[in-house]
Design a protein around this motif. Sequence first.
Motif, mmCIF file in Angstrom:
data_model
loop_
_atom_site.group_PDB
_atom_site.id
_atom_site.type_symbol
_atom_site.label_atom_id
_atom_site.label_comp_id
_atom_site.label_asym_id
_atom_site.label_seq_id
_atom_site.Cartn_x
_atom_site.Cartn_y
_atom_site.Cartn_z
ATOM 1 N N ILE A 143 0.415 0.981 -11.386
ATOM 2 C CA ILE A 143 -0.912 0.965 -11.151
ATOM 3 C C ILE A 143 -1.799 0.254 -10.762
ATOM 4 O O ILE A 143 -2.318 -0.274 -9.846
ATOM 5 N N GLY A 144 -1.619 0.139 -12.381
ATOM 6 C CA GLY A 144 -3.543 -0.802 -12.673
ATOM 7 C C GLY A 144 -3.286 -2.085 -11.951
ATOM 8 O O GLY A 144 -4.589 -2.834 -11.760
ATOM 9 N N GLU A 145 -2.404 -2.647 -12.596
ATOM 10 C CA GLU A 145 -2.252 -4.208 -11.796
ATOM 11 C C GLU A 145 -1.906 -3.850 -10.324
ATOM 12 O O GLU A 145 -2.571 -5.390 -10.064
ATOM 13 N N GLN A 146 -1.795 -3.429 -10.130
ATOM 14 C CA GLN A 146 -1.264 -3.464 -7.988
ATOM 15 C C GLN A 146 -2.798 -3.213 -8.137
ATOM 16 O O GLN A 146 -3.725 -4.102 -7.028
ATOM 17 N N GLU B 197 0.872 -1.226 0.338
ATOM 18 C CA GLU B 197 0.127 -0.079 -0.202
ATOM 19 C C GLU B 197 0.945 1.431 -0.036
ATOM 20 O O GLU B 197 0.608 2.346 -0.999
ATOM 21 N N ASN B 198 1.713 1.090 1.150
ATOM 22 C CA ASN B 198 3.293 2.352 1.197
ATOM 23 C C ASN B 198 3.131 2.738 -0.429
ATOM 24 O O ASN B 198 3.841 4.016 -0.913
ATOM 25 N N TRP B 199 3.560 0.868 -1.425
ATOM 26 C CA TRP B 199 4.238 1.686 -2.044
ATOM 27 C C TRP B 199 3.398 2.214 -3.266
ATOM 28 O O TRP B 199 4.032 3.281 -4.573
ATOM 29 N N LEU B 200 2.181 2.055 -3.638
ATOM 30 C CA LEU B 200 1.640 2.361 -4.245
ATOM 31 C C LEU B 200 0.992 3.343 -3.502
ATOM 32 O O LEU B 200 1.257 4.939 -4.937
ATOM 33 N N GLN B 201 0.725 4.355 -2.441
ATOM 34 C CA GLN B 201 0.957 5.927 -2.278
ATOM 35 C C GLN B 201 1.745 6.721 -2.819
ATOM 36 O O GLN B 201 1.299 7.625 -3.064
ATOM 37 N N GLN B 202 2.672 5.760 -2.460
ATOM 38 C CA GLN B 202 4.104 6.852 -3.294
ATOM 39 C C GLN B 202 3.943 7.236 -4.997
ATOM 40 O O GLN B 202 4.337 8.277 -5.068
ATOM 41 N N GLN B 203 3.707 5.985 -5.446
ATOM 42 C CA GLN B 203 3.017 6.214 -7.078
ATOM 43 C C GLN B 203 2.543 7.416 -7.540
ATOM 44 O O GLN B 203 2.628 8.210 -8.234
ATOM 45 N N GLN C 270 -5.125 16.262 -11.081
ATOM 46 C CA GLN C 270 -4.716 16.115 -9.685
ATOM 47 C C GLN C 270 -5.921 15.513 -9.099
ATOM 48 O O GLN C 270 -5.749 15.098 -7.785
ATOM 49 N N ALA C 271 -7.304 15.619 -9.441
ATOM 50 C CA ALA C 271 -8.221 15.439 -8.514
ATOM 51 C C ALA C 271 -8.345 13.657 -9.267
ATOM 52 O O ALA C 271 -8.323 13.118 -7.448
ATOM 53 N N PHE C 272 -7.846 13.232 -10.027
ATOM 54 C CA PHE C 272 -8.083 11.945 -10.570
ATOM 55 C C PHE C 272 -7.090 11.243 -9.220
ATOM 56 O O PHE C 272 -7.211 10.598 -8.570
ATOM 57 N N TYR C 273 -5.854 11.679 -9.044
ATOM 58 C CA TYR C 273 -4.558 10.949 -8.678
ATOM 59 C C TYR C 273 -4.827 11.281 -6.779
ATOM 60 O O TYR C 273 -4.954 10.230 -6.123
ATOM 61 N N GLN C 274 -5.791 12.233 -6.612
ATOM 62 C CA GLN C 274 -6.655 12.487 -5.081
ATOM 63 C C GLN C 274 -6.949 11.282 -4.835
ATOM 64 O O GLN C 274 -7.445 10.681 -4.416
ATOM 65 N N ALA C 275 -8.061 11.063 -5.962
ATOM 66 C CA ALA C 275 -9.374 10.190 -5.487
ATOM 67 C C ALA C 275 -8.240 8.994 -5.908
ATOM 68 O O ALA C 275 -9.241 7.830 -5.080
ATOM 69 N N LEU C 276 -7.835 8.515 -6.839
ATOM 70 C CA LEU C 276 -7.348 6.977 -6.733
ATOM 71 C C LEU C 276 -6.319 6.649 -5.442
ATOM 72 O O LEU C 276 -6.721 5.814 -5.137
ATOM 73 N N GLY C 277 -5.796 7.602 -4.908
ATOM 74 C CA GLY C 277 -5.000 7.703 -3.364
ATOM 75 C C GLY C 277 -5.840 7.491 -2.600
ATOM 76 O O GLY C 277 -5.566 6.122 -2.133
ATOM 77 N N GLN D 60 1.505 8.837 -5.448
ATOM 78 C CA GLN D 60 1.297 10.380 -4.883
ATOM 79 C C GLN D 60 2.566 11.517 -6.314
ATOM 80 O O GLN D 60 2.438 12.623 -5.916
ATOM 81 N N GLN D 61 3.898 10.730 -6.273
ATOM 82 C CA GLN D 61 4.144 10.737 -7.259
ATOM 83 C C GLN D 61 3.731 11.614 -8.869
ATOM 84 O O GLN D 61 4.144 12.698 -9.400
ATOM 85 N N LEU D 62 2.434 10.879 -9.674
ATOM 86 C CA LEU D 62 2.010 10.744 -10.950
ATOM 87 C C LEU D 62 1.409 12.635 -10.602
ATOM 88 O O LEU D 62 0.972 13.489 -11.064
ATOM 89 N N GLN D 63 0.529 12.150 -9.704
ATOM 90 C CA GLN D 63 0.123 13.500 -8.709
ATOM 91 C C GLN D 63 0.461 15.046 -8.524
ATOM 92 O O GLN D 63 0.335 15.757 -9.355
#
Lengths: 59, 229
Positions: free
Chosen positions: B201-204, A4-10, A24-31, A12-15
């Motif tokens: 990210i999609g895969e995860q 989960e931390n890895w995913l959140q980091q990725q 920005q809104a999309f990545y906020q919601a994706l997190g 946040q980086q994209l955001q």
Amino acid sequence: MTEENWLQQQIQQLQSQATTYEDQAFYQALGQVSHELAQRIEQRKVNWMAASGTRQNGN
Amino acid sequence: MKTLVIVSHPEIENSMVQNFLKASCAGLEEVTWHVLPSILDVAFEQAQLKTHDRIILQFPLYWYAAPASLKNWLDTVLTGDFAFNGSQPLAGKEFGLVVSTGIAAKHFQAGGSEQATMSEILRPYELVARKLGMTYLTPFVIHQLGYWSETAKQLLVVDYQRYLSQQNFTLTDKVAWFQAQLAQRQAVAEDEAQQQQLVLIGEQLAEQSELLTDLNWQVQMIRQEEGEG
């Protein structure tokens, strides 16, 4: 690092690289949805342990 | 799935909420944004309803109801001959509401200052949906947008987009919606590293979703066995 931390980091980086408000809104919601999934999984693990414990103990 | 957003607002150019929502759905290809004109072309309005799958009525709450233009639309467009006497051209479609209000959510509950819940206030629309054979979606209510934080507004953008375009409203469908959005971004990403990041990210997300489905199934099976035992 947990998955989960890895995913959140990725995310946040994209955001931080997002150039539009919508992105920005999309990545906020994706997190948030990623966090929601992780929480649900943890909850189900607890349910699973409780259910299998009940089965073993017979109560 | 095609969605029709029917917007009723007497001063739409000056509406912060409506402008925010319009910008939020601008990138959605299958969404038609339709502001009610002062003079209705009934045949056009009825034709639009037939060609969309999810119909959304969007309006600010005035005196516990929609602005006059929407009431006029209901009375003029949803005639018995068109909508429910004989054939039901809208049956099986979805019917949603996007309602904004300047009053905080806490006041719309039993014991609250408004003395009514939003479900109670919006009940007439639920009855309309039922009369037409449509599936009534949980209303999407926005309270006091002017006071929202930037982060909350960003989340609203996506929640609104999902309300208009997500197939169903389960967590699985929510994840699928995000995966589709990731795929779209991946297709237009110019940077190869970013493309790869979006794929990962999609895969995860897919892995997490599968794990959750599997856990749900296992817990359900254990409980079912207990019930049988």
